[in-house]
Design an enzyme around this catalytic site. Structure first.
Site, PDB file in Angstrom:
ATOM      1  N   ASP A  32       0.854  -1.181   0.000  1.00 40.63           N
ATOM      2  CA  ASP A  32       0.000   0.000   0.000  1.00 40.63           C
ATOM      3  C   ASP A  32       0.897   1.241   0.000  1.00 40.63           C
ATOM      4  O   ASP A  32       2.006   1.218   0.530  1.00 40.63           O
ATOM      5  CB  ASP A  32      -0.893  -0.001   1.246  1.00 40.63           C
ATOM      6  CG  ASP A  32      -1.939   1.085   1.201  1.00 40.63           C
ATOM      7  OD1 ASP A  32      -3.062   0.795   0.779  1.00 40.63           O
ATOM      8  OD2 ASP A  32      -1.628   2.236   1.578  1.00 40.63           O
ATOM      9  N   LYS A  34       0.626   3.731   1.758  1.00 40.94           N
ATOM     10  CA  LYS A  34       0.827   4.227   3.122  1.00 40.94           C
ATOM     11  C   LYS A  34       2.059   3.608   3.786  1.00 40.94           C
ATOM     12  O   LYS A  34       2.505   4.079   4.819  1.00 40.94           O
ATOM     13  CB  LYS A  34      -0.401   3.925   3.980  1.00 40.94           C
ATOM     14  CG  LYS A  34      -1.656   4.646   3.548  1.00 40.94           C
ATOM     15  CD  LYS A  34      -2.846   4.154   4.360  1.00 40.94           C
ATOM     16  CE  LYS A  34      -4.154   4.520   3.735  1.00 40.94           C
ATOM     17  NZ  LYS A  34      -4.451   3.780   2.501  1.00 40.94           N
ATOM     18  N   TYR A  96     -15.893  -1.847   4.387  1.00 41.73           N
ATOM     19  CA  TYR A  96     -17.206  -1.499   3.862  1.00 41.73           C
ATOM     20  C   TYR A  96     -17.634  -0.230   4.582  1.00 41.73           C
ATOM     21  O   TYR A  96     -17.738  -0.237   5.797  1.00 41.73           O
ATOM     22  CB  TYR A  96     -18.248  -2.595   4.082  1.00 41.73           C
ATOM     23  CG  TYR A  96     -19.506  -2.268   3.319  1.00 41.73           C
ATOM     24  CD1 TYR A  96     -19.561  -2.501   1.945  1.00 41.73           C
ATOM     25  CD2 TYR A  96     -20.585  -1.672   3.939  1.00 41.73           C
ATOM     26  CE1 TYR A  96     -20.696  -2.159   1.231  1.00 41.73           C
ATOM     27  CE2 TYR A  96     -21.710  -1.331   3.225  1.00 41.73           C
ATOM     28  CZ  TYR A  96     -21.764  -1.572   1.888  1.00 41.73           C
ATOM     29  OH  TYR A  96     -22.878  -1.226   1.164  1.00 41.73           O
ATOM     30  N   TYR A 100     -12.367   2.586  -2.745  1.00 40.41           N
ATOM     31  CA  TYR A 100     -12.580   2.491  -4.192  1.00 40.41           C
ATOM     32  C   TYR A 100     -13.280   1.168  -4.468  1.00 40.41           C
ATOM     33  O   TYR A 100     -13.122   0.190  -3.740  1.00 40.41           O
ATOM     34  CB  TYR A 100     -11.275   2.620  -4.992  1.00 40.41           C
ATOM     35  CG  TYR A 100     -10.156   1.707  -4.547  1.00 40.41           C
ATOM     36  CD1 TYR A 100      -9.964   0.460  -5.137  1.00 40.41           C
ATOM     37  CD2 TYR A 100      -9.289   2.088  -3.529  1.00 40.41           C
ATOM     38  CE1 TYR A 100      -8.939  -0.375  -4.727  1.00 40.41           C
ATOM     39  CE2 TYR A 100      -8.261   1.264  -3.116  1.00 40.41           C
ATOM     40  CZ  TYR A 100      -8.097   0.034  -3.715  1.00 40.41           C
ATOM     41  OH  TYR A 100      -7.092  -0.797  -3.308  1.00 40.41           O
ATOM     42  N   HIS A 104     -10.787  -5.443  -2.947  1.00 41.55           N
ATOM     43  CA  HIS A 104      -9.410  -5.532  -2.484  1.00 41.55           C
ATOM     44  C   HIS A 104      -9.413  -5.911  -1.011  1.00 41.55           C
ATOM     45  O   HIS A 104     -10.367  -5.645  -0.284  1.00 41.55           O
ATOM     46  CB  HIS A 104      -8.656  -4.220  -2.729  1.00 41.55           C
ATOM     47  CG  HIS A 104      -9.275  -3.024  -2.083  1.00 41.55           C
ATOM     48  ND1 HIS A 104     -10.402  -2.397  -2.585  1.00 41.55           N
ATOM     49  CD2 HIS A 104      -8.927  -2.332  -0.973  1.00 41.55           C
ATOM     50  CE1 HIS A 104     -10.719  -1.377  -1.810  1.00 41.55           C
ATOM     51  NE2 HIS A 104      -9.834  -1.319  -0.821  1.00 41.55           N
TER      52      HIS A 104
END
Length: 164
Positions: A32, A34, A96, A100, A104
């Site tokens: 990621d 991040k 949830y 996007y 994933h």
């Protein structure tokens, strides 16, 4: 589009940690943004599914169990092989609402206080698998509680509809 560029290896191909190219049950595991990859305390990877029609947790049915089980097993194996972090030290979850809409799965170090790990947003992959084994349409039927941020469009729509 950036998700598709990764899946098609038009971008970030050098960042791929693991790839299962199966069009139905495959995925790509990438760090990621991040995570700077300098230390394991804040390990953060994302599994992007090859299937484009699966957008979020709400789309999942028992049909997707092989995909989800692949992500769980192969993702943990790849992280152990590459970074030496055992599966018991990982938090593996879906959001949830997601940030996007292309399915994933997040893999983070268990001790890392990653954004979005709160109970009203994160759904552990093992729980998702168990729920789909119990009821194929679990996520189409179940009410899912989630927090709305005041600066998000969905929050504004709820306000305009008089639901807040």
């Amino acid at each position: 589009q950036w998700v598709y560029n990764i899946l098609e290896k038009k971008a970030e191909a050098d960042r791929i940690i693991h790839e299962n190219p199966d069009p139905c049950d495959g995925f790509v595991l990438v760090p990621d943004f991040k995570w700077n990859q300098n230390q394991l305390d804040d390990l953060y990877l994302i599994a992007l599914v090859q299937r484009r029609e699966v957008k979020s947790l709400r789309d999942l049915t028992a049909e997707h169990l092989p995909l989800l089980r692949n992500i769980l097993r192969e993702g943990k194996e790849a992280i152990m092989k590459r970074f030496g972090v055992p599966g018991s030290q990982l938090r593996i979850y879906l959001h949830y609402h997601p940030s996007y809409y292309h399915l994933h799965v997040h893999f983070t170090a268990l001790g890392y206080d990653a954004p979005g790990i709160s109970v009203e947003r994160a759904h552990l992959l093992t729980d998702v698998i168990d729920n789909l084994v119990l009821d194929s349409a679990y996520y189409q039927k179940r009410a899912l509680t989630f927090a709305l941020q005041a600066d998000k469009e969905l929050f504004k729509r709820f306000q305009e509809a008089g639901r807040m």
